[in-house]
Design a protein around this motif. Structure first.
Motif, PDB file in Angstrom:
ATOM      1  N   MET A   1       0.791  -1.311   0.096  1.00 61.96           N
ATOM      2  CA  MET A   1       0.094   0.091  -0.019  1.00 61.96           C
ATOM      3  C   MET A   1       0.921   1.312   0.079  1.00 61.96           C
ATOM      4  N   VAL A   2       0.414   2.412  -0.613  1.00 60.29           N
ATOM      5  CA  VAL A   2       1.157   3.593  -0.582  1.00 60.29           C
ATOM      6  C   VAL A   2       0.974   4.157   0.471  1.00 60.29           C
ATOM      7  N   HIS A   3       1.682   5.338   0.947  1.00 57.04           N
ATOM      8  CA  HIS A   3       1.255   5.949   2.272  1.00 57.04           C
ATOM      9  C   HIS A   3       0.620   6.963   1.592  1.00 57.04           C
ATOM     10  N   MET A 316      -2.219  -0.546  -5.596  1.00 55.01           N
ATOM     11  CA  MET A 316      -2.073  -1.686  -4.436  1.00 55.01           C
ATOM     12  C   MET A 316      -1.462  -2.905  -4.745  1.00 55.01           C
ATOM     13  N   GLU A 317      -0.814  -3.527  -3.810  1.00 57.33           N
ATOM     14  CA  GLU A 317       0.180  -4.672  -4.022  1.00 57.33           C
ATOM     15  C   GLU A 317      -0.808  -5.887  -4.203  1.00 57.33           C
ATOM     16  N   HIS A 318      -1.850  -6.078  -4.692  1.00 56.82           N
ATOM     17  CA  HIS A 318      -2.740  -7.402  -4.694  1.00 56.82           C
ATOM     18  C   HIS A 318      -1.614  -8.245  -5.469  1.00 56.82           C
ATOM     19  N   VAL A 351       7.154   0.344  -9.029  1.00 59.74           N
ATOM     20  CA  VAL A 351       8.428  -0.130  -8.159  1.00 59.74           C
ATOM     21  C   VAL A 351       7.661  -0.587  -6.820  1.00 59.74           C
ATOM     22  N   HIS A 352       7.124   0.427  -6.075  1.00 61.94           N
ATOM     23  CA  HIS A 352       6.534   0.191  -4.855  1.00 61.94           C
ATOM     24  C   HIS A 352       5.835  -0.949  -4.687  1.00 61.94           C
ATOM     25  N   GLU A 353       4.553  -0.866  -5.266  1.00 63.09           N
ATOM     26  CA  GLU A 353       3.573  -1.910  -5.253  1.00 63.09           C
ATOM     27  C   GLU A 353       4.139  -3.208  -5.761  1.00 63.09           C
ATOM     28  N   SER A 354       4.940  -3.220  -6.593  1.00 59.82           N
ATOM     29  CA  SER A 354       5.491  -4.647  -7.094  1.00 59.82           C
ATOM     30  C   SER A 354       6.249  -5.197  -6.083  1.00 59.82           C
ATOM     31  N   GLY A 355       7.221  -3.964  -5.423  1.00 56.47           N
ATOM     32  CA  GLY A 355       8.130  -4.385  -4.241  1.00 56.47           C
ATOM     33  C   GLY A 355       7.358  -5.422  -3.187  1.00 56.47           C
ATOM     34  N   HIS A 356       6.334  -5.239  -3.067  1.00 55.11           N
ATOM     35  CA  HIS A 356       5.423  -5.942  -1.991  1.00 55.11           C
ATOM     36  C   HIS A 356       5.384  -7.268  -2.381  1.00 55.11           C
ATOM     37  N   GLU A 357       5.330  -7.733  -3.386  1.00 48.23           N
ATOM     38  CA  GLU A 357       5.521  -9.052  -4.007  1.00 48.23           C
ATOM     39  C   GLU A 357       6.336  -9.980  -2.938  1.00 48.23           C
ATOM     40  N   HIS A 374       5.956  -4.983   6.003  1.00 51.81           N
ATOM     41  CA  HIS A 374       5.588  -4.655   4.569  1.00 51.81           C
ATOM     42  C   HIS A 374       6.157  -3.518   4.251  1.00 51.81           C
ATOM     43  N   GLU A 375       5.761  -2.312   4.927  1.00 45.09           N
ATOM     44  CA  GLU A 375       5.940  -1.150   4.275  1.00 45.09           C
ATOM     45  C   GLU A 375       7.602  -0.528   4.601  1.00 45.09           C
ATOM     46  N   GLY A 376       8.176  -0.838   5.610  1.00 42.38           N
ATOM     47  CA  GLY A 376       9.577  -0.384   5.879  1.00 42.38           C
ATOM     48  C   GLY A 376      10.452  -1.249   4.886  1.00 42.38           C
ATOM     49  N   MET A 426       6.326   3.993   9.790  1.00 36.40           N
ATOM     50  CA  MET A 426       6.560   2.633   9.557  1.00 36.40           C
ATOM     51  C   MET A 426       7.291   2.732   7.919  1.00 36.40           C
ATOM     52  N   TYR A 427       6.955   3.402   7.026  1.00 39.67           N
ATOM     53  CA  TYR A 427       7.588   3.702   5.696  1.00 39.67           C
ATOM     54  C   TYR A 427       8.783   4.332   5.808  1.00 39.67           C
ATOM     55  N   PHE A 428       8.993   5.278   6.344  1.00 40.30           N
ATOM     56  CA  PHE A 428      10.037   6.154   6.145  1.00 40.30           C
ATOM     57  C   PHE A 428      11.290   5.866   7.189  1.00 40.30           C
TER      58      PHE A 428
HETATM   59 ZN   LIG Z   1       3.320   0.041   0.403  1.00 43.88          ZN
END
Ligand SMILES: [Zn+2]
Length: 564
Positions: A1-3, A316-318, A351-357, A374-376, A426-428
């Motif tokens: 998920m994006v911030h 979204m990282e579905h 890049v971000h949502e695919s990184g969640h894979e 997940h997010e960090g 948790m992200y940054f």
């Molecule tokens: Zn995310």
């Protein structure tokens, strides 16, 4: 998920590294020159308010969840765009882990339960807000597998940042129906055991839609069947464990184009008017996948393939069906998200949502409290992509450009069992923390092996922070517990105190909440750093540098520096 960038203040961050004068730093001796710091009190309680009854029902993993282990879902529904309604059933297979007569499932209170069946036997159930307790006429036996059919129908309510389940139209007025429900929970559109700890091993998704539309869901496309009544059913098979919130339907008059990365099928679905733009922009998918494969190993969902699907929200990282709404331009929603020019070199959502894979979908947290896993990590993956594409220095600049977004008001890890989603640190702060760990390891060969092995060790599993700490402790000579605790379980970051009271020497220590905190850090002058090993006790070292000329490598460690 994006911030949620709306609530974030962004400042342009210009780091100017002062070049200090030449000096020799030789840590010859260390002594205690003051008494020990007073014993640290436990972390202060969170300032965030009490959980609601709904939070408790959602967050607790009590007897009627813990008594079973999910094996398989078959979600089989019909979606009516005109009525904005859904109807169908979820077939739920589970293994009992204890003898019992009741299990706990979830479905939004506004949706109807039509019946719950064990074979031909209708089951009784009791609803409490979004919770559904299903009762069995005789005891289910530990170790045995059972299958129930949960029939439901209704009008899902659009809600939340990404819609929950949203009935929209595309630019040409055709239906465009999507789901994205990580915050709200999958319960808002289908019945399931809606928590993070337990995942099905596999899942079948069958979505019937009017025959002029398509449904793109997670997993491998198994085929479509004309139902003869104006509807066509689209069948998908997920061949890996999957988070409930990751399950997704995307219904539209999509155009499809395909590619391959070695044996991995790449499938792209976009609105017709965006086809040419998408073909250009989605060319970034291959180098992105290659970059992450080079760090972590194979793409996690090889059998299911990789998809990008256009949606009306940011993305979204579905799992294996990443949804995309970034307008086919670089940056994040057409902005230089980090303010230093690097964000505009790539498509943030791809890049971000695919990184969640890798982190989020393959490696998943057991409780939302530990969502930094997940997010960090995925925000850190952004910087790994930058490093692969644009080099180490750009990656370090990228990580540090997140500093102005950190608030340090609440610990990253929240209270467990009350479904308390962590704040955006948790992200940054999560990615700045991981960049700090790289500097502590101080050997990139070791570091890259560690991050690869964290992924390989925990893929397809649900874990907590303790598992990550144990892994780090087992793989290195250092006890990482106080470092993880300070960054993740305390609000404040470590402060390096440097005291220049005597000419020719410097006293130094960490000021932290964790009494056992000890972390090496680079000080001296840029390009010629000396590594010192401060603890929370004072040490003294000789130095020809003074208060003004002593520098600290604060782009490699996320710390404060206090000079006196
Ligand atoms: Zn995310």
């Amino acid at each position: 998920m994006v911030h949620d960038q709306i609530v974030l203040r962004t400042f342009r961050c210009i780091a100017v590294l002062a070049v200090s004068t030449l000096a020799l730093i030789v840590p010859l001796w260390t002594v205690n020159i003051k008494g020990q710091q007073a014993s640290t009190p436990p972390p202060p309680p969170s300032t965030i308010g009490p959980p609601t009854r709904a939070d408790l029902l959602r967050g607790q993993y009590g007897r009627y969840r813990a008594n079973n282990d999910l094996l398989f879902y078959h979600l089989d529904i019909r979606v009516d765009p005109d009525k904005k309604s859904i109807a169908g059933k979820n077939t739920i297979r589970f293994r009992m882990l204890a003898d019992d007569t009741r299990i706990q499932l979830d479905l939004a209170a506004n949706l109807n339960i039509d019946k719950v069946m064990l074979g031909a036997t209708p089951l009784k159930y009791e609803r409490d807000l979004d919770t559904v307790y299903v009762d069995f006429p005789s005891t289910l036996r530990s170790g045995r597998e059972y299958t129930i059919d949960f029939h439901y129908s209704g009008l899902p309510q659009e809600q939340g940042r990404f819609g929950g389940m949203a009935f929209r139209t595309d630019g040409a007025g055709h239906p465009w129906i999507t789901t994205a429900c990580e915050d709200e929970g999958a319960r808002v559109w289908w019945p399931n055991k809606d928590q993070w700890r337990d995942e099905v091993e596999r899942m079948q998704i069958s979505i019937a839609v009017p025959s002029d539309l398509m449904d793109i869901s997670n997993g491998r496309f198994m085929g479509k069947t004309d139902l003869g009544d104006g509807y066509t059913r689209w069948d998908w098979l997920v061949q890996y464990p999957i988070n409930n919130y990751s399950v997704s339907v995307n219904i539209a008059r999509y155009e499809h184009f395909a590619d391959k990365l070695d044996d991995l099928p790449l499938d792209f679905y976009v609105l017709p008017q965006n086809l040419e733009k998408a073909k250009r922009q989605f060319a970034q998918a291959k180098p992105m996948l290659e970059a992450f494969r080079s760090y972590f190993g194979e793409y996690p969902f090889e059998k299911d393939g990789f998809k990008l699907i256009e949606v009306p929200y940011s993305g979204m990282e579905h799992q294996s069906a990443v949804t995309y709404g970034n307008g086919f331009v670089n940056g994040y929603l057409d902005r230089d998200w980090t303010g230093i020019g690097i964000s505009l070199k790539f498509d943030f959502i791809i890049v971000h949502e695919s990184g969640h894979e890798w982190f989020g979908n393959a490696v998943s947290a057991t409780d939302v409290s530990d969502m930094w896993i997940h997010e960090g990590w995925t925000t850190y993956l952004e910087s790994l992509y930058v490093e692969k594409m644009f080099g180490h220095d750009e990656a370090i600049r990228y990580v540090n450009s997140y500093k102005p977004k950190v608030q340090n008001r609440e610990p990253i890890i929240t209270q467990r069992g009350i479904h308390r989603q962590p704040q955006q640190d948790m992200y940054f702060k999560g990615t700045l923390f991981l960049n700090t760990l790289r500097s502590v390891v101080n050997d990139d060969t070791t570091w890259w092996a560690l991050v690869r092995d964290v992924y390989q060790q925990f893929k397809y599993r649900n874990i907590m922070t303790e598992d990550v700490v144990r892994f780090f402790n087992s793989r290195t000579a250092r006890d990482w517990t106080p470092i993880f605790d300070q960054y993740l379980r305390r609000s404040a970051i470590p402060t390096l105190q440097l005291a220049f009271n005597e000419p020719g020497s410097m006293a130094y220590r960490w000021k932290t909440d964790e009494r056992a905190f000890a972390m090496p850090v680079r000080i001296g002058r840029p390009g010629n750093w000396t590594i010192v090993e401060p603890t929370t006790d004072w040490k003294v070292m000789p130095t020809s540098l003074g208060k003004e000329t002593m520098d600290v490598a604060t782009d490699l460690y996320y710390i404060n520096v206090e000079k006196s």
